[in-house]
Design an enzyme around this catalytic site. Structure first.
Site, short mmCIF file in Angstrom:
data_model
loop_
_atom_site.label_atom_id
_atom_site.label_comp_id
_atom_site.label_asym_id
_atom_site.label_seq_id
_atom_site.Cartn_x
_atom_site.Cartn_y
_atom_site.Cartn_z
N GLY A 155 -114.23 40.73 13.59
CA GLY A 155 -113.39 41.19 12.48
C GLY A 155 -112.12 40.35 12.43
O GLY A 155 -111.81 39.63 13.37
N GLY A 157 -107.89 40.40 10.84
CA GLY A 157 -106.84 41.21 10.23
C GLY A 157 -105.66 40.34 9.90
O GLY A 157 -105.74 39.11 9.94
N PHE A 159 -103.04 39.96 11.60
CA PHE A 159 -102.40 39.35 12.75
C PHE A 159 -103.30 38.46 13.60
O PHE A 159 -102.83 37.73 14.44
CB PHE A 159 -101.80 40.44 13.64
CG PHE A 159 -100.78 41.26 12.91
CD1 PHE A 159 -99.76 40.65 12.21
CD2 PHE A 159 -100.87 42.64 12.91
CE1 PHE A 159 -98.83 41.41 11.52
CE2 PHE A 159 -99.93 43.40 12.24
CZ PHE A 159 -98.90 42.78 11.54
N GLY A 160 -104.60 38.59 13.41
CA GLY A 160 -105.43 37.75 14.27
C GLY A 160 -106.91 37.92 14.02
O GLY A 160 -107.33 38.58 13.07
N HIS A 161 -107.67 37.28 14.89
CA HIS A 161 -109.13 37.35 14.82
C HIS A 161 -109.65 38.10 16.04
O HIS A 161 -109.08 38.01 17.11
CB HIS A 161 -109.73 35.94 14.84
CG HIS A 161 -109.35 35.13 13.65
ND1 HIS A 161 -109.92 35.30 12.41
CD2 HIS A 161 -108.46 34.13 13.51
CE1 HIS A 161 -109.39 34.45 11.57
NE2 HIS A 161 -108.50 33.71 12.20
N LYS A 183 -109.32 39.97 21.13
CA LYS A 183 -108.45 39.85 19.95
C LYS A 183 -107.45 38.76 20.27
O LYS A 183 -106.80 38.78 21.32
CB LYS A 183 -107.74 41.19 19.71
CG LYS A 183 -106.77 41.17 18.54
CD LYS A 183 -106.30 42.56 18.18
CE LYS A 183 -105.25 42.50 17.10
NZ LYS A 183 -104.84 43.84 16.65
N ASP A 274 -100.14 53.03 12.77
CA ASP A 274 -100.97 52.35 11.76
C ASP A 274 -102.38 52.94 11.77
O ASP A 274 -103.37 52.20 11.70
CB ASP A 274 -101.00 50.84 12.04
CG ASP A 274 -101.42 50.05 10.79
OD1 ASP A 274 -101.44 50.63 9.68
OD2 ASP A 274 -101.76 48.87 10.94
#
Ligand SMILES: Nc1ncnc2c1ncn2[C@@H]1O[C@H](COP(=O)(O)OP(=O)(O)OP(=O)(O)O)[C@@H](O)[C@H]1O
Length: 483
Positions: A155, A157, A159-161, A183, A274
């Site tokens: 996945g 997002g 902020f990162g992979h 992550k 979040d």
């Protein structure tokens, strides 16, 4: 060879299970049996029960549901991840090697799955990974001590992979090894990464488990964690153009697990901040699955600071009004600490509001404050706190469930439940005995089956917190964006 599920559109088929006949020293395609398609959001079950299974093998050594297959696709552009889970008494083999009981493994194109002495299937992936040097392209390290990072994306997002990782030191070499996730994020320029620090100190069946963190000289922080194999709750609910609801009992078990995680988190002085469908992961894409909270990217450890927060963070659709999102972005930019001007900050109860939004969606498929979909209207509607229980979707939902949602989506923070008192609401309390039983049997045991606890503790001890500090010195100036 034909595909049994002919009602699927060819484009929907992500993978196929082809039956093979075992010949001495070889396998041969079995022309008598039909192949089985694997499509998004649907489990393919293989076993003895013709009521439950898509592939029925009527032999005494086969369990009623022996193993299940599924594919998870993060979004339409990504390559699916394919999985097989053993659910049997007598065992399932992947490429000739036994799976641990209850284990879930990633499937690769061409893998064979054997029900010993009964049948062999070969898995064919319809969508395959084409870039094999993705890790290099992204500028990540492929090998960190015993860990190896693959090019398979789980996945992505803001902020990162998140990629699939393997650990080369499997404790038990006689069984299939476990897959992990990593992550990779850029380290914040002005402090050690909060996400890694928080995750390393947590241990709960409903919170993502982290084994190791490592920072390279290029400012990448690697957080090695469990690979959660059922996708996220958003994908689970998503149909082609909207979100669907789930039966009330299923919603109750999901909410119960999130509450367990929140009660633990808040007792540790940590606020997630979040909570949303995308950050809630399922171990299997089916009802009664263990769920796991992930993405602690903007979580806050209150025990190391003041007891209230003032920074405006989160996702407007799920965000409590007291957090202080401004519908007017220009005004918000000028007064970026709007919450502290307007009110007195906010506390852990902001997570309970987000849970209210999630419960609302689970029960009806509707996001409560969505309005016309614009950020301004979502923020405005949440601040008004107007809830509408008259839509047809609510007609089959119990009054207790509606009241529970109302008590979470309560603008007055003092009247809103906290993560302990929410358990006392009658929607949950009247099913307490059953929920606790299911929780112990399905959720807590799932953790025990999937992971070897000693192994985990060992790896956690080795976690390289020192490397975070060294990279902090050499970090580059790439900031993680905070709202
Ligand atoms: N451990 C995991 N196992 C399986 N899937 C995961 C895992 N961690 C993350 N994912 C998937 O990757 C996605 C992105 O991960 P994550 O939310 O942690 O990244 P992010 O950059 O912080 O995202 P955001 O933009 O929501 O802040 C998740 O929505 C989820 O689908």
């Amino acid at each position: 060879m034909g595909i049994a599920q002919i009602d699927y559109n060819e484009k929907e088929i992500l993978g196929v299970l082809e039956p093979f006949t075992a010949k001495p020293g070889n396998f041969e395609a079995d022309e008598q049996l039909a192949a089985m398609a694997i499509v998004k959001n649907k489990l393919v079950k293989l076993g003895r029960s013709d009521r439950e299974c898509d592939i029925v093998l009527n032999q005494a050594s086969v369990s009623s549901v022996h193993c299940v297959f599924w594919a998870i696709r993060f979004d339409d552009d990504s390559v699916p991840l394919y999985y097989v889970k053993d659910c049997s008494l007598n065992g399932t083999q992947l490429n000739g090697m036994s799976m641990k009981r209850g284990q879930t493994c990633l499937l690769e194109d061409g893998d064979t799955i054997t029900v010993p002495n009964v049948a062999v299937y070969r898995f064919v992936a319809r969508i395959r990974q084409t870039t094999h040097d993705l890790v290099e392209q992204l500028g990540f390290r492929a090998d960190i001590e015993n860990w190896h990072i693959t090019s398979k994306i789980v996945g992505s997002g803001t902020f990162g992979h998140v990629l699939v990782a393997n650990n080369r030191n499997p404790i038990n070499v006689t069984h299939q090894s476990t897959n992990y996730a990593v992550k990779v994020i850029k380290i914040k320029p002005n402090r050690l990464d909060e996400e890694a620090k928080i995750l390393l100190k947590l241990s709960h069946p409903n919170i993502i488990r982290v084994y190791k963190t490592f920072a390279d000289a290029g400012g990448n922080l690697y957080i090695f964690q469990d690979l959660i194999t059922g996708g996220d709750l958003f994908s689970y609910l998503a149909t082609s153009d909207c979100l669907s609801s789930v039966p009330e009992t299923e919603a109750l078990l999901i909410v119960y697990q999130i509450l367990q995680a929140l009660r633990y988190l808040h007792s540790q002085g940590i606020v997630h901040r979040d909570l949303k469908l995308d950050n809630i992961l399922l171990c299997t894409p089916e009802p009664c699955s263990r769920i796991v909270l992930a993405d602690f990217g903007i979580a806050k450890n209150l025990s190391s600071s003041r007891s209230r927060m003032h920074t405006v963070v989160g996702t407007p659709e799920y965000c409590a009004p007291e957090v202080g999102f401004k519908a007017d972005r220009t005004a918000y930019k000028r007064f970026s600490r709007a919450a502290s001007f307007e009110q007195h900050g906010y506390d852990a109860k902001c997570d309970l509001w987000s849970l209210g939004v999630i419960a609302h969606i689970l029960l009806t498929g509707i996001s409560p404050f969505y309005g016309d979909g614009s950020e301004a209207s979502v923020i405005h509607n949440a601040k008004m706190g107007n809830l509408n229980f008259t839509s047809s979707q609510w007609s089959i939902v119990s009054n207790r469930a509606k009241n529970f949602v109302r008590r979470l989506l309560e603008i007055d923070v003092h009247r809103r439940f906290d993560s302990s008192s929410a358990f006392e609401h009658s929607w949950i309390a009247r099913h307490k005995g059953q929920l606790e039983k299911i929780y112990q049997k399905r959720i807590v045991q799932d953790v025990d089956i999937t992971f070897n606890v000693e192994d985990i503790d060992q790896k956690r001890k080795m976690s390289d917190t020192a490397s975070i500090c060294s990279a902090y010195e050499t970090r580059n100036k790439m900031a993680r964006v905070q709202q």
